[in-house]
Enzyme design. Structure first.
Site, PDB file in Angstrom:
ATOM      1  N   TYR A  78      -6.587  39.973 -38.439  1.00 33.81           N
ATOM      2  CA  TYR A  78      -5.134  40.090 -38.598  1.00 33.81           C
ATOM      3  C   TYR A  78      -4.477  38.705 -38.732  1.00 33.81           C
ATOM      4  O   TYR A  78      -3.598  38.516 -39.569  1.00 33.81           O
ATOM      5  CB  TYR A  78      -4.526  40.841 -37.410  1.00 33.81           C
ATOM      6  CG  TYR A  78      -4.974  42.272 -37.293  1.00 33.81           C
ATOM      7  CD1 TYR A  78      -5.129  43.068 -38.424  1.00 33.81           C
ATOM      8  CD2 TYR A  78      -5.234  42.851 -36.053  1.00 33.81           C
ATOM      9  CE1 TYR A  78      -5.546  44.388 -38.317  1.00 33.81           C
ATOM     10  CE2 TYR A  78      -5.642  44.163 -35.942  1.00 33.81           C
ATOM     11  CZ  TYR A  78      -5.798  44.932 -37.076  1.00 33.81           C
ATOM     12  OH  TYR A  78      -6.201  46.237 -36.964  1.00 33.81           O
ATOM     13  N   GLU A 129      -0.319  46.718 -32.935  1.00 28.93           N
ATOM     14  CA  GLU A 129      -0.692  46.347 -31.577  1.00 28.93           C
ATOM     15  C   GLU A 129      -2.208  46.293 -31.485  1.00 28.93           C
ATOM     16  O   GLU A 129      -2.879  47.188 -32.011  1.00 28.93           O
ATOM     17  CB  GLU A 129      -0.139  47.395 -30.602  1.00 28.93           C
ATOM     18  CG  GLU A 129      -0.106  46.931 -29.187  1.00 28.93           C
ATOM     19  CD  GLU A 129       0.757  47.868 -28.358  1.00 28.93           C
ATOM     20  OE1 GLU A 129       1.921  47.542 -28.103  1.00 28.93           O
ATOM     21  OE2 GLU A 129       0.239  48.922 -27.980  1.00 28.93           O
TER      22      GLU A 129
HETATM   23  C1  LIG Z   1     -12.077  45.342 -36.700  1.00 29.66           C
HETATM   24  C2  LIG Z   1     -12.768  46.051 -37.875  1.00 29.66           C
HETATM   25  C3  LIG Z   1     -11.797  47.006 -38.535  1.00 29.66           C
HETATM   26  C4  LIG Z   1     -13.215  44.974 -38.887  1.00 29.66           C
HETATM   27  O1  LIG Z   1     -13.801  45.658 -39.997  1.00 29.66           O
HETATM   28  P1  LIG Z   1     -14.733  44.863 -41.041  1.00 29.66           P
HETATM   29  O2  LIG Z   1     -14.766  45.644 -42.307  1.00 29.66           O
HETATM   30  O3  LIG Z   1     -16.031  44.528 -40.405  1.00 29.66           O
HETATM   31  O4  LIG Z   1     -13.908  43.511 -41.251  1.00 29.66           O
HETATM   32  P2  LIG Z   1     -14.057  42.508 -42.493  1.00 29.66           P
HETATM   33  O5  LIG Z   1     -15.487  42.479 -42.982  1.00 29.66           O
HETATM   34  O6  LIG Z   1     -13.010  42.800 -43.504  1.00 29.66           O
HETATM   35  O7  LIG Z   1     -13.748  41.113 -41.752  1.00 29.66           O
HETATM   36  C5  LIG Z   1     -12.852  40.186 -42.296  1.00 29.66           C
HETATM   37  C6  LIG Z   1     -12.808  38.991 -41.349  1.00 29.66           C
HETATM   38  O8  LIG Z   1     -12.319  39.379 -40.063  1.00 29.66           O
HETATM   39  C7  LIG Z   1     -13.022  38.673 -39.024  1.00 29.66           C
HETATM   40  N1  LIG Z   1     -13.854  39.603 -38.254  1.00 29.66           N
HETATM   41  C8  LIG Z   1     -14.042  40.924 -38.476  1.00 29.66           C
HETATM   42  N2  LIG Z   1     -14.850  41.455 -37.520  1.00 29.66           N
HETATM   43  C9  LIG Z   1     -15.159  40.438 -36.688  1.00 29.66           C
HETATM   44  C10 LIG Z   1     -15.968  40.356 -35.513  1.00 29.66           C
HETATM   45  N3  LIG Z   1     -16.606  41.430 -35.000  1.00 29.66           N
HETATM   46  N4  LIG Z   1     -16.070  39.160 -34.910  1.00 29.66           N
HETATM   47  C11 LIG Z   1     -15.457  38.065 -35.398  1.00 29.66           C
HETATM   48  N5  LIG Z   1     -14.672  38.075 -36.534  1.00 29.66           N
HETATM   49  C12 LIG Z   1     -14.542  39.255 -37.142  1.00 29.66           C
HETATM   50  C13 LIG Z   1     -13.892  37.657 -39.761  1.00 29.66           C
HETATM   51  O9  LIG Z   1     -13.122  36.489 -39.968  1.00 29.66           O
HETATM   52  C14 LIG Z   1     -14.152  38.377 -41.066  1.00 29.66           C
HETATM   53  O10 LIG Z   1     -14.502  37.509 -42.121  1.00 29.66           O
HETATM   54  P3  LIG Z   1     -16.063  37.059 -42.285  1.00 29.66           P
HETATM   55  O11 LIG Z   1     -16.901  38.288 -42.193  1.00 29.66           O
HETATM   56  O12 LIG Z   1     -16.073  36.432 -43.646  1.00 29.66           O
HETATM   57  O13 LIG Z   1     -16.336  36.122 -41.156  1.00 29.66           O
HETATM   58  C15 LIG Z   1     -14.033  46.807 -37.369  1.00 29.66           C
HETATM   59  O14 LIG Z   1     -14.828  45.941 -36.591  1.00 29.66           O
HETATM   60  C16 LIG Z   1     -13.711  48.050 -36.567  1.00 29.66           C
HETATM   61  O15 LIG Z   1     -13.609  49.132 -37.130  1.00 29.66           O
HETATM   62  N6  LIG Z   1     -13.587  47.904 -35.211  1.00 29.66           N
HETATM   63  C17 LIG Z   1     -13.343  49.043 -34.340  1.00 29.66           C
HETATM   64  C18 LIG Z   1     -11.967  49.617 -34.540  1.00 29.66           C
HETATM   65  C19 LIG Z   1     -10.892  48.614 -34.181  1.00 29.66           C
HETATM   66  O16 LIG Z   1     -10.939  47.943 -33.163  1.00 29.66           O
HETATM   67  N7  LIG Z   1      -9.877  48.526 -35.054  1.00 29.66           N
HETATM   68  C20 LIG Z   1      -8.736  47.650 -34.870  1.00 29.66           C
HETATM   69  C21 LIG Z   1      -7.760  48.302 -33.947  1.00 29.66           C
HETATM   70  S1  LIG Z   1      -6.268  47.358 -33.824  1.00 29.66           S
END
Ligand SMILES: CC(C)(COP(=O)(O)OP(=O)(O)OC[C@H]1O[C@@H](n2cnc3c(N)ncnc32)[C@H](O)[C@@H]1OP(=O)(O)O)[C@@H](O)C(=O)NCCC(=O)NCCS
Length: 156
Positions: free
Chosen positions: A122, A111
């Protein structure tokens, strides 16, 4: 000491490491971060798996999944702010798929708050919308967001 990204399964002794990301990683607005007692409680349940990511030997992120029969649920996924956009969450998600398949799950669901950029990650990993709960999240800033359920079939 090994450099680069390392993802491994964690045990009870690693919950503190997961809390480092938990505290830093979730925006305070929605109270999505769990406390250590909440994490300990969940981890004590059967079928709960913790995956930890380390970058250059430093805690970088984690994922928590729960598998019941053929259904796996991604409960939490977070990466430390200073380590984002380096593919760590994508690698954690790949490890999540692998762990779920090992536990004989055929589907993974989760979710996510509508508007959370995590949804982009995702959907690029094959998860699609299967449900929506209207106005499920209410932030302390007054904002209201739907909860979206995403799901995908897992390849065995
Ligand atoms: C969401 C989260 C886990 C992503 O972690 P991350 O290690 O930065 O993600 P990745 O580097 O593996 O990103 C992979 C792809 O996802 C997308 N993506 C990730 N973060 C993004 C952002 N802030 N905005 C837009 N696209 C994003 C992009 O397509 C990215 O590929 P790219 O960097 O080549 O463009 C991180 O921002 C986080 O911890 N957020 C807070 C906690 C949270 O909301 N978790 C999810 C709860 S359901």
């Amino acid at each position: 000491m090994s450099g680069g990204l390392l993802i491994r399964e964690g045990g009870t002794a690693d919950l503190g490491e997961a809390m480092v990301t938990m505290v830093e990683g979730f925006p305070a607005t929605f109270g999505e971060a769990w406390t250590l007692p909440q994490l300990e409680g969940a981890f004590s349940l059967p079928g709960v798996t913790l995956l930890l990511a380390r970058m250059d030997d430093q805690p970088a992120g984690f994922a928590l999944i729960r598998t019941v029969l053929d259904e796996a649920e991604l409960l939490l996924l977070a990466v430390r702010p200073g380590q984002r956009r380096r593919g760590i969450a994508r690698s954690l998600l790949t490890a999540v798929f692998g762990a779920a398949v090992t536990l004989k799950a055929t589907h993974l669901h989760l979710e996510v708050r509508d508007g959370n950029p995590a949804r982009i990650l995702y959907e690029s990993a094959g998860l699609g919308e299967v449900g929506r709960r209207r106005a499920y999240y209410r932030g302390n800033d007054g904002s209201v967001h739907d909860a979206i359920t995403l799901s995908r079939r897992l390849d065995s």
